[in-house]
Design an enzyme around this catalytic site. Structure first.
Site, PDB file in Angstrom:
ATOM      1  N   ARG A  72      -4.663  14.951  40.163  1.00 40.46           N
ATOM      2  CA  ARG A  72      -5.159  15.254  41.504  1.00 40.46           C
ATOM      3  C   ARG A  72      -5.124  16.737  41.850  1.00 40.46           C
ATOM      4  NH1 ARG A  72      -2.826  10.219  41.430  1.00 40.46           N
ATOM      5  NH2 ARG A  72      -0.799  11.001  42.050  1.00 40.46           N
ATOM      6  N   GLU A 109       9.412  10.189  39.603  1.00 37.17           N
ATOM      7  CA  GLU A 109      10.112   9.303  40.514  1.00 37.17           C
ATOM      8  C   GLU A 109      10.416   7.981  39.831  1.00 37.17           C
ATOM      9  OE1 GLU A 109       6.861  10.422  41.128  1.00 37.17           O
ATOM     10  OE2 GLU A 109       7.597  12.254  42.036  1.00 37.17           O
TER      11      GLU A 109
END
Length: 192
Positions: A72, A109
Site C-alpha cells: 500500500r 503484528e
C-alpha cells in the site's frame, strides 16, 4: 505526530479521509479490526486529500527519494514523489526485485516478514521519506529505515495515513519522527 497536532486540527479533509476508510472485523484473523483503505482509493476526493496533505508537508524538506512499503505504500508514494520532485523506491517482499538487493527481517503484528531493496536504488546522503498506509507496531517502518540507512540515506520522516493512538504525539521510530493523518475509526479490538 498526528496531523491534528500539527496545524490541521479541524481540517475537514482529515474527517473525509477517516470517513472513507472501511473497517473489516476479524481480518486477516480473529480479533483484528482491519483498516481497509480500498474504500479510500475509491473516493477520488479523499484520496486527493491524502496526497495533498503529504505534499504540503514535504515539498520544502529537500527530500530526494520516497520509499514506499509494499504494497500500500506503492499507492501513496509515487504521486507524492512526483509532486515534490523526488524519485520513488519500492521496498518489496522477498524475491520480487531483480538484481542485487539488501534485506531486513522484522516482526509483524501477527507474524514475521522481510523487506528488500535494490542496492542501486539509493545514493549516499540522499534525504528519504518512508510511506505506508498504517502504523501498528512500527516494525515495518523500522525495517524500512534500516534498509535505507544501510544504503547511506538519511531518513527524514516516516508517514502513514492511519496510526494507532498509542503513537499519538510521541512516537519515534529508530529516532525518526512519524507523521500520521488519522486514527482508526473503530478500536473495539486489536486494530491493524
Amino acid at each position: 505526530m498526528f496531523a491534528v497536532e500539527n496545524g490541521l486540527l479541524g481540517d475537514p479533509r482529515l474527517q473525509a479521509i477517516s470517513d472513507a476508510i472501511r473497517v473489516i472485523p476479524h481480518f486477516p484473523k480473529t480479533g483484528i479490526m482491519f483498516q481497509d483503505i480500498t474504500t479510500l482509493l475509491l473516493d477520488p476526493v479523499a484520496f486527493k486529500h491524502v496526497v495533498d496533505i503529504f505534499v504540503d508537508r514535504y515539498k520544502h524538506m529537500n527530500i530526494s527519494l520516497v520509499a514506499g512499503v509494499e504494497a500500500r505504500g506503492f499507492i501513496f508514494g509515487p504521486p507524492i514523489a512526483l509532486a515534490i520532485g523526488a524519485k520513488f523506491i519500492p521496498l518489496r517482499k522477498p524475491g520480487k526485485l531483480p538484481g542485487r538487493v539488501i534485506s531486513e527481517e522484522y516482526e509483524l503484528e501477527y507474524g514475521n516478514d522481510r523487506l528488500e531493496m535494490s542496492t542501486e536504488a539509493v545514493k549516499s546522503h540522499e534525504r528519504a521519506l518512508v510511506i505506508d498506509d498504517l502504523v501498528a507496531t512500527g516494525g515495518t517502518l523500522s525495517a524500512s529505515i534500516n534498509l535505507l540507512e544501510r544504503a547511506g540515506a538519511e531518513v527524514v520522516e516516516c508517514a502513514c495515513v492511519v496510526g494507532l493512538p498509542k503513537f499519538k504525539g510521541h512516537c519515534k521510530l529508530k529516532g525518526k519522527p512519524l507523521y500520521v493523518l488519522v486514527e482508526p475509526t473503530q478500536l473495539d479490538e486489536i486494530t491493524f
